[in-house]
Scaffold this motif. Structure first.
Motif, PDB file in Angstrom:
ATOM      1  N   MET A 399      44.433  -8.513   3.288  1.00 32.01           N
ATOM      2  CA  MET A 399      43.220  -8.905   2.936  1.00 32.01           C
ATOM      3  C   MET A 399      42.904 -10.349   3.164  1.00 32.01           C
ATOM      4  N   SER A 400      41.579 -10.485   3.418  1.00 33.83           N
ATOM      5  CA  SER A 400      40.983 -11.925   3.677  1.00 33.83           C
ATOM      6  C   SER A 400      39.868 -12.143   2.863  1.00 33.83           C
ATOM      7  N   ILE A 401      39.778 -13.394   2.316  1.00 33.72           N
ATOM      8  CA  ILE A 401      38.489 -13.506   1.386  1.00 33.72           C
ATOM      9  C   ILE A 401      38.008 -14.879   1.827  1.00 33.72           C
ATOM     10  N   THR A 422      30.608 -16.320   6.467  1.00 32.35           N
ATOM     11  CA  THR A 422      31.022 -17.295   7.554  1.00 32.35           C
ATOM     12  C   THR A 422      32.408 -17.930   7.250  1.00 32.35           C
ATOM     13  N   ALA A 423      32.918 -18.085   5.894  1.00 32.65           N
ATOM     14  CA  ALA A 423      34.116 -18.581   5.568  1.00 32.65           C
ATOM     15  C   ALA A 423      35.059 -17.407   5.826  1.00 32.65           C
ATOM     16  N   LEU A 424      34.818 -16.203   5.670  1.00 32.62           N
ATOM     17  CA  LEU A 424      35.583 -15.001   6.029  1.00 32.62           C
ATOM     18  C   LEU A 424      35.839 -14.804   7.438  1.00 32.62           C
ATOM     19  N   ASN A 425      34.761 -14.852   8.187  1.00 33.17           N
ATOM     20  CA  ASN A 425      35.231 -14.876   9.818  1.00 33.17           C
ATOM     21  C   ASN A 425      36.017 -16.057  10.409  1.00 33.17           C
ATOM     22  N   ASP A 426      35.536 -17.181   9.589  1.00 34.48           N
ATOM     23  CA  ASP A 426      36.467 -18.309  10.030  1.00 34.48           C
ATOM     24  C   ASP A 426      37.792 -18.078   9.740  1.00 34.48           C
ATOM     25  N   LYS A 428      39.467 -15.206   9.568  1.00 36.66           N
ATOM     26  CA  LYS A 428      39.873 -14.108  10.460  1.00 36.66           C
ATOM     27  C   LYS A 428      39.844 -14.518  11.684  1.00 36.66           C
ATOM     28  N   SER A 429      39.233 -15.399  12.369  1.00 37.49           N
ATOM     29  CA  SER A 429      39.388 -16.117  13.711  1.00 37.49           C
ATOM     30  C   SER A 429      40.666 -16.803  13.789  1.00 37.49           C
ATOM     31  N   GLN A 430      41.161 -17.189  12.502  1.00 39.19           N
ATOM     32  CA  GLN A 430      42.500 -17.831  12.898  1.00 39.19           C
ATOM     33  C   GLN A 430      43.720 -17.215  12.369  1.00 39.19           C
ATOM     34  N   GLY A 431      43.618 -15.934  12.374  1.00 33.62           N
ATOM     35  CA  GLY A 431      44.921 -15.311  12.095  1.00 33.62           C
ATOM     36  C   GLY A 431      44.767 -14.275  10.732  1.00 33.62           C
ATOM     37  N   GLY A 433      44.093 -13.072   6.645  1.00 32.25           N
ATOM     38  CA  GLY A 433      44.892 -13.222   5.425  1.00 32.25           C
ATOM     39  C   GLY A 433      44.739 -14.354   4.562  1.00 32.25           C
ATOM     40  N   GLY A 434      44.602 -14.205   3.071  1.00 29.89           N
ATOM     41  CA  GLY A 434      44.463 -15.323   2.354  1.00 29.89           C
ATOM     42  C   GLY A 434      43.188 -15.678   1.916  1.00 29.89           C
ATOM     43  N   PHE A 435      42.885 -16.915   1.545  1.00 27.80           N
ATOM     44  CA  PHE A 435      41.443 -17.213   0.940  1.00 27.80           C
ATOM     45  C   PHE A 435      41.054 -18.562   1.577  1.00 27.80           C
ATOM     46  N   ARG A 436      39.587 -18.623   2.009  1.00 26.92           N
ATOM     47  CA  ARG A 436      39.047 -19.903   2.442  1.00 26.92           C
ATOM     48  C   ARG A 436      37.489 -20.098   2.052  1.00 26.92           C
ATOM     49  N   LEU A 437      37.461 -21.047   1.323  1.00 20.93           N
ATOM     50  CA  LEU A 437      36.415 -21.655   0.802  1.00 20.93           C
ATOM     51  C   LEU A 437      35.322 -22.330   2.079  1.00 20.93           C
ATOM     52  N   TYR A 438      33.973 -21.948   1.806  1.00 25.77           N
ATOM     53  CA  TYR A 438      33.064 -22.180   3.199  1.00 25.77           C
ATOM     54  C   TYR A 438      32.892 -24.176   3.156  1.00 25.77           C
TER      55      TYR A 438
END
Length: 706
Positions: A399-401, A422-426, A428-431, A433-438
């Motif tokens: 899962m990617s968030i 946008t944060a999700l695509n960023d 996913k483009s780097q591997g 899995g996990g959580f990323r804030l915009y």
């Protein structure tokens, strides 16, 4: 016609006067007879057992004499009226009470007309009843009255037959008539005899405000309409109320027709339809439409209360692989189980929606700090980490968030969703899995990607793409042994541009496939031309991006094009990058490469050493050649560890029956070191840059470097 009008009382007095003279031998005096004969009404007098009827009655009945018997007269009464006339007459003879009644009487021609029959009695000297009976013709007025009554009854019946609640209201707002449905719905009874109640008093409290506006509008001669709701016996009913003014010739409202239609079933159906249109059928979660409506409320509340909230976009990693290998039923099962888990485990200040496919959205309200988001994301990620079984098999997915914050990142729904994506695509483009804030920096990458895709479409449309050829050289003899076809395109100024300017296009199947087709077609055309010229052609390597294998028809397309241009398969080599063989869906890649290799086309593994593939698996892949990445070659003379890696790869090749080619050779020192390691073939600026077709043709003629 002139009629002599004599009141009924006068007629009675005349009869009584005549009857009061006991000694008179003449029972009916000439004066009385004259008066009776002049009277237009049908007159019948009974005195001292004698009868007298005037000429009007004799003419009407066609009776020859004035002595008309009661029974003969009664026989002329219509059968439907005769029963109660007989009853009244018999009762009157016993009691002496007068009576009057409307009835139909048959004339001499057998036709019936309506009359008002009045019978009055007095006691004579012998204590017997004398009678005076008059019949006044009321035929026209009776017929008109009955027609009017029938019309009114018909209208009332028609109104009562309607299931709508119909009311007639005065301009002042009082009910003057209501049909049966209206009485039942509003008053709980079939019919109300007396109206006059205020119409607004019949409406439920929540509808009175709109009702007051509507009746005011109708009183001024305009149609009005409003929705209403009522509760009866615990059952909610919905109404559509229409008020129509009835105008006179002066355009004044004389009455208002109110029609209230029960639309409960329609409203319930609409509610079910709306619920269905806002609910995801598979998971029963909110869909995208419902999510936007809910976020709008959250946004409005957050602005009012100065609060923060977050929008998370969730994407399941490798979900397509589950569908492809186990079927869509397995994928659906995973989505349903995950949805139930999230609904159960997410905090109270969150709500969740399925946006479609394997994509979800979670909104976290009243976010106080980033740790709130971190904790929520951990709860979400944990739900996919716990095993989900389907038919005895564990469904493996990640899962990617991506997440955006209000008001920090955006102040409207559209941009909050966009930035979370946008944060999700960023991520996913780097591997994945996990959580990323915009982060605002991400938008630069997004704009760059959009620009590259736009440029790719433009150069495809304008036919600006052409292949350049970089020579592959035998490091010992310095002779030309092959080419690598590299993409180049010319901008509007005629300047040569490199693939890096449209790098993201190679991640888009349609664009990558179109570019690949253009390059392959031109390369095959050049090869065909060189062969026709009798040149000593060498094999040409063409690059394949990973996305080109998605449709599982890559090998078939190349072979078809080679057949079209009659190119020998041995003259073509396909280069792929190392990570393609380890990515999900690599079975498509391996199948395509195996088919090509079996057809006589060589396969080269580009950028070897930069990925994560195991050397032990190289023999399992349909690979003929390893290409040492230019970065290793560039560091060859500067770092001993890199030198050892290059030497190891060079010596590994022959052991695995693989050719080894070094990329990026720029100096003679690099050349000598590679030769000392046993590397036989290389390419780089030391020999030649990538050149257009005409210069490549010259190389085929000269066939020597340095």
């Amino acid at each position: 016609m002139t009629h002599l009008r004599i009141s009924q009382d006068s007629k009675t007095n005349l009869a009584e006067t005549s009857m009061s003279h006991k000694d008179s031998k003449i029972i009916f005096s000439d004066d009385l007879k004259q008066i009776l004969e002049m009277t237009p009404q049908l007159i019948w007098v009974h005195k001292s057992e004698q009868n007298y009827c005037n000429s009007a009655m004799r003419n009407y009945f066609g009776h020859p004499t004035h002595d008309l018997q009661v029974l003969d007269a009664l026989k002329a009464i219509h059968p439907k009226d005769a029963e109660y006339i007989y009853t009244f007459w018999n009762d009157a003879k016993k009691t002496g009470l007068s009576f009057e009644k409307e009835c139909r009487i048959k004339d001499a021609n057998g036709l019936y007309q309506w009359f008002l029959l009045i019978a009055k009695s007095t006691k004579n000297s012998e204590n017997q009843l004398d009678w005076f009976v008059s019949c006044t013709n009321i035929h026209n007025s009776a017929i008109a009255l009955r027609e009017t009554t029938e019309a009114l009854n018909t209208n009332t019946s028609m109104l009562d037959a309607s299931v709508d609640c119909i009311k007639v209201i005065t301009p002042e707002g009082h009910v003057s008539h209501m049909n049966r449905s209206g009485c039942n719905a509003l008053l709980g009874q079939d019919r109300v005899d007396k109206f006059g109640m205020e119409w607004l008093s019949l409406l439920p409290p929540e509808a009175k405000k709109e009702g007051r506006k509507a009746i005011k509008k109708a009183a001024h001669g305009k149609n009005a309409r409003f929705a209403g709701k009522s509760t009866a016996g615990g059952k909610i009913m919905y109404w559509d109320n229409i008020l129509t003014p009835v105008l006179n010739d002066k355009n004044q409202t004389t009455r208002i027709l109110s029609v209230s239609r029960d639309i409960t079933l329609q409203r319930l159906a609409e509610q079910k339809l709306r619920l269905a249109s806002e609910t995801d059928e598979l998971t029963s979660l909110m869909n995208r439409r419902a999510l936007k409506k809910r976020i709008y409320k959250t946004l409005k509340h957050a602005k009012t209360k100065d609060l923060s909230f977050a929008v998370m976009i969730i994407d399941l990693d490798h979900f397509k692989h589950i569908n492809d290998t186990l079927g869509h039923h397995a994928g659906d099962h995973l989505l349903k189980v995950l949805s139930k888990r999230l609904l159960k485990k997410l905090p109270e200040n969150t709500y969740i929606s399925r946006l479609g496919g394997d994509e979800f959205a979670v909104v976290v309200e009243n976010v106080r700090n980033l740790s709130d988001l971190s904790n929520t994301s951990k709860v979400i990620l944990k739900q996919i980490q716990l095993p989900i079984k389907y038919k005895g098999k564990i469904l493996s997915a990640g899962m990617s968030i991506g997440c955006s914050l209000f008001p920090k990142d955006a102040q409207d729904i559209t941009h909050l969703l966009k930035y979370a994506d946008t944060a999700l695509n960023d991520l996913k483009s780097q591997g994945r899995g996990g959580f990323r804030l915009y982060d605002s920096k991400m938008m630069k990458d997004v704009h760059l990607k959009a620009q590259q895709l736009f440029t790719a479409r433009q150069i495809i449309r304008n036919h600006n793409i052409e292949p350049f050829y970089q020579a592959k050289v035998n490091l010992e003899t310095l002779q030309l042994v092959g080419f690598e076809a590299l993409l180049r395109w010319k901008d509007e100024k005629g300047c040569i541009q490199f693939p890096s300017t449209i790098a993201d296009a190679f991640n888009d199947y349609d664009l990558a496939s179109q570019i690949s087709e253009i390059i392959q077609t031109q390369v095959f055309q050049d090869l065909s031309t060189w062969i026709e010229l009798g040149l000593n052609v060498v094999p040409i390597a063409i690059n394949a991006s990973p996305v080109e294998f998605m449709r599982d028809d890559y090998a078939e397309l190349i072979l078809k094009r080679l057949e079209k241009y009659k190119i020998p398969h041995k003259l073509i080599e396909v280069e792929i990058t190392e990570h393609v063989l380890e990515s999900r869906g690599s079975e498509y890649v391996i199948r395509a490469l195996t088919k090509l290799k079996n057809a006589g086309i060589r396969i080269a593994l580009d950028d070897f050493g930069t990925g994560h593939s195991s050397m032990a698996h190289l023999t399992d892949y349909p690979v003929d050649c390893l290409k040492i990445d230019y970065n290793f070659v560039h560091r060859l003379n500067k770092e001993k560890s890199v030198s050892a890696i290059v030497e190891g790869i060079t010596k590994l090749g022959p052991i695995l029956s693989l050719d080894v080619i070094a990329e990026g050779i720029e100096t003679k020192e690099q050349l000598e070191n590679l030769k000392s390691f046993g590397c036989c073939v290389g390419q780089g600026f030391l020999f030649s840059k990538a050149v257009p077709e005409n210069l490549a043709k010259d190389m085929l003629t000269n066939n020597m470097f340095l």
